[in-house]
Design a protein around this motif. Structure first.
Motif, PDB file in Angstrom:
ATOM      1  N   UNK A   1       0.912  -1.307  -0.034  1.00 42.60           N
ATOM      2  CA  UNK A   1      -0.242  -0.203   0.054  1.00 42.60           C
ATOM      3  C   UNK A   1       0.737   0.975  -0.082  1.00 42.60           C
ATOM      4  N   UNK A   2       1.936   1.168   0.570  1.00 38.51           N
ATOM      5  CA  UNK A   2       2.912   2.199   0.753  1.00 38.51           C
ATOM      6  C   UNK A   2       3.827   2.465  -0.563  1.00 38.51           C
ATOM      7  N   UNK A   3       3.289   2.034  -1.866  1.00 37.51           N
ATOM      8  CA  UNK A   3       4.117   2.121  -3.044  1.00 37.51           C
ATOM      9  C   UNK A   3       4.452   3.494  -3.233  1.00 37.51           C
ATOM     10  N   UNK A   4       5.544   3.917  -3.120  1.00 38.75           N
ATOM     11  CA  UNK A   4       5.953   5.525  -3.362  1.00 38.75           C
ATOM     12  C   UNK A   4       5.552   5.764  -4.828  1.00 38.75           C
ATOM     13  N   UNK A   5       5.648   4.898  -5.780  1.00 38.89           N
ATOM     14  CA  UNK A   5       5.232   5.442  -7.160  1.00 38.89           C
ATOM     15  C   UNK A   5       3.674   5.767  -7.528  1.00 38.89           C
ATOM     16  N   UNK A   6       3.028   5.137  -6.534  1.00 40.63           N
ATOM     17  CA  UNK A   6       1.388   5.402  -6.512  1.00 40.63           C
ATOM     18  C   UNK A   6       1.181   6.559  -5.599  1.00 40.63           C
ATOM     19  N   UNK A   7       1.628   6.440  -4.474  1.00 47.48           N
ATOM     20  CA  UNK A   7       1.200   7.241  -3.249  1.00 47.48           C
ATOM     21  C   UNK A   7       2.695   7.758  -2.692  1.00 47.48           C
TER      22      UNK A   7
ATOM     23  N   UNK B   1     -16.167  -4.646   4.969  1.00 47.72           N
ATOM     24  CA  UNK B   1     -17.283  -5.042   3.968  1.00 47.72           C
ATOM     25  C   UNK B   1     -18.593  -5.307   4.467  1.00 47.72           C
ATOM     26  N   UNK B   2     -18.644  -5.658   5.663  1.00 47.11           N
ATOM     27  CA  UNK B   2     -19.856  -6.008   6.668  1.00 47.11           C
ATOM     28  C   UNK B   2     -20.228  -5.255   7.961  1.00 47.11           C
ATOM     29  N   UNK B   3     -18.929  -4.444   8.238  1.00 45.95           N
ATOM     30  CA  UNK B   3     -19.026  -3.532   9.614  1.00 45.95           C
ATOM     31  C   UNK B   3     -19.096  -1.962   8.858  1.00 45.95           C
ATOM     32  N   UNK B   4     -19.946  -1.093   9.420  1.00 45.44           N
ATOM     33  CA  UNK B   4     -19.583   0.302   9.094  1.00 45.44           C
ATOM     34  C   UNK B   4     -18.495   0.862   9.221  1.00 45.44           C
ATOM     35  N   UNK B   5     -18.022   1.724   8.652  1.00 45.33           N
ATOM     36  CA  UNK B   5     -16.559   2.420   8.869  1.00 45.33           C
ATOM     37  C   UNK B   5     -16.709   3.726   9.142  1.00 45.33           C
ATOM     38  N   UNK B   6     -15.726   4.509   9.829  1.00 48.03           N
ATOM     39  CA  UNK B   6     -15.628   6.034   9.852  1.00 48.03           C
ATOM     40  C   UNK B   6     -14.067   5.986   9.619  1.00 48.03           C
ATOM     41  N   UNK B   7     -13.714   7.286   8.910  1.00 51.26           N
ATOM     42  CA  UNK B   7     -12.374   7.471   8.600  1.00 51.26           C
ATOM     43  C   UNK B   7     -11.814   8.775   8.793  1.00 51.26           C
ATOM     44  N   UNK B   8     -10.798   8.991   9.783  1.00 44.47           N
ATOM     45  CA  UNK B   8     -10.124  10.411   9.843  1.00 44.47           C
ATOM     46  C   UNK B   8      -8.827  10.561   9.292  1.00 44.47           C
ATOM     47  N   UNK B   9      -8.557  11.411   8.331  1.00 41.58           N
ATOM     48  CA  UNK B   9      -7.707  11.543   7.509  1.00 41.58           C
ATOM     49  C   UNK B   9      -6.472  12.577   8.178  1.00 41.58           C
TER      50      UNK B   9
ATOM     51  N   UNK C   1      -1.601  11.204   2.794  1.00 38.94           N
ATOM     52  CA  UNK C   1      -3.031  11.624   3.035  1.00 38.94           C
ATOM     53  C   UNK C   1      -3.695  11.053   1.836  1.00 38.94           C
ATOM     54  N   UNK C   2      -3.253  11.217   0.521  1.00 35.87           N
ATOM     55  CA  UNK C   2      -3.729  10.496  -0.709  1.00 35.87           C
ATOM     56  C   UNK C   2      -4.282   9.058  -0.715  1.00 35.87           C
ATOM     57  N   UNK C   3      -3.343   8.384   0.180  1.00 29.73           N
ATOM     58  CA  UNK C   3      -3.459   6.792   0.360  1.00 29.73           C
ATOM     59  C   UNK C   3      -4.614   6.630   1.256  1.00 29.73           C
ATOM     60  N   UNK C   4      -4.413   7.693   2.304  1.00 32.73           N
ATOM     61  CA  UNK C   4      -5.537   7.466   3.336  1.00 32.73           C
ATOM     62  C   UNK C   4      -6.797   7.739   2.766  1.00 32.73           C
TER      63      UNK C   4
END
Length: 280
Positions: A140-146, A219-227, A236-239
């Motif tokens: 996920x921490x791919x520096x080429x993408x993010x 996928x089955x539990x409601x989610x919240x996210x604080x960037x 932040x873009x990955x977040x």
């Protein structure tokens, strides 16, 4: 000559009495319903720290949640790998009665994503990894993408540690070296606070960054996210990309470092409360 009685007859009173009984019954039912709702126990909030930290990082958030009447538990994350750590977390959750709100910071998001517990009613990600099945931290921490993560040598150092979960009782762990800790992990806290955080730093097994995630609980539990908008660990873009999948419609942002739970505990607690009250 008959004289009308000034008092209504018993027969005439019957409709009035019946109406009064119905009104009182409705009021009693409403009062009972409101009392039951207000007496409903609040969900237990379980706080899961990530790499390069320990549970003390949640002090400010835990204090705010406790003051609002929420039962708060902290999970001492071993930082050995998603499967290992989530299995231990599930054992802890099994001891908690009632609904649970799981909160993960950083690598802690990997752990809560791999939890399968029917009592979990919400996942809250605080500048955290929220992987799809098969994804892993380093991928996920791919520096080429993010691009943007500064969690690289020489800031990131390694050491050999004793580890019952490792090969032959040993493992290779990563940690952030002292000269770089505040600059990378928590640039918006005081020097004294950063020094205290460094003293509580827990190293993380390098293999934990390479272990693929299991089925995603979001996928089955409601989610919240604080960037965290000023994050130097997880770009932040990955977040935002992960939040779009795991917390669609429940994403907010804060002008903070990776350690928003320490620098902005009120903002973090507010997001957790939103997730908790949405389950009521």
């Amino acid at each position: 000559m008959a004289v009308d009685s000034p008092h209504p007859t018993r027969k005439a009173l019957r409709p009035i009495v019946l109406a009064l009984i119905l009104i009182l019954s409705a009021c009693a039912a409403t009062t009972l319903s409101v009392s039951s709702a207000s007496a409903a126990p609040k969900p237990t909030v379980v706080l899961v720290h990530g790499a390069f930290a320990d549970s003390t990082g949640w002090d400010g958030v835990a204090a705010r949640l406790s003051s609002q009447g929420y039962p708060v538990e902290r999970f001492d994350n071993p930082l050995r790998g998603p499967a290992h750590d989530s299995a231990l977390l599930e054992k802890k959750l099994a001891t908690i009665k009632g609904p649970i709100v799981l909160v993960g910071h950083s690598y802690g998001g990997m752990v809560i994503t791999n939890v399968d517990d029917p009592d979990v009613v919400a996942n809250v990600y605080i500048a955290a990894f929220a992987p799809e099945q098969g994804e892993f931290v380093q991928g996920l921490l791919n520096p080429l993408v993010y691009p943007g993560s500064r969690l690289l040598p020489p800031a990131l150092q390694v050491k050999v540690v004793d580890d019952p979960a490792g090969v032959a009782g040993r493992n290779v762990d990563g940690y952030i070296a002292r000269p770089y800790f505040r600059e990378i992990f928590a640039q918006d806290v005081s020097i004294a606070t950063a020094a205290d955080m460094f003293a509580h730093q827990k190293s993380a097994a390098l293999v934990a960054n390479l272990e693929p995630s299991g089925p995603a609980s979001w996928k089955k539990v409601p989610g919240w996210y604080l960037v965290s908008q000023q994050d130097r660990v997880i770009p932040p873009a990955l977040q935002r990309f992960m939040a779009l999948r795991a917390a669609s419609g429940h994403t907010s942002e804060v002008n903070a470092s990776h350690a928003s739970l320490v620098s902005r505990p009120a903002a973090v607690a507010a997001v957790i409360e939103k997730a908790a009250t949405a389950q009521g």
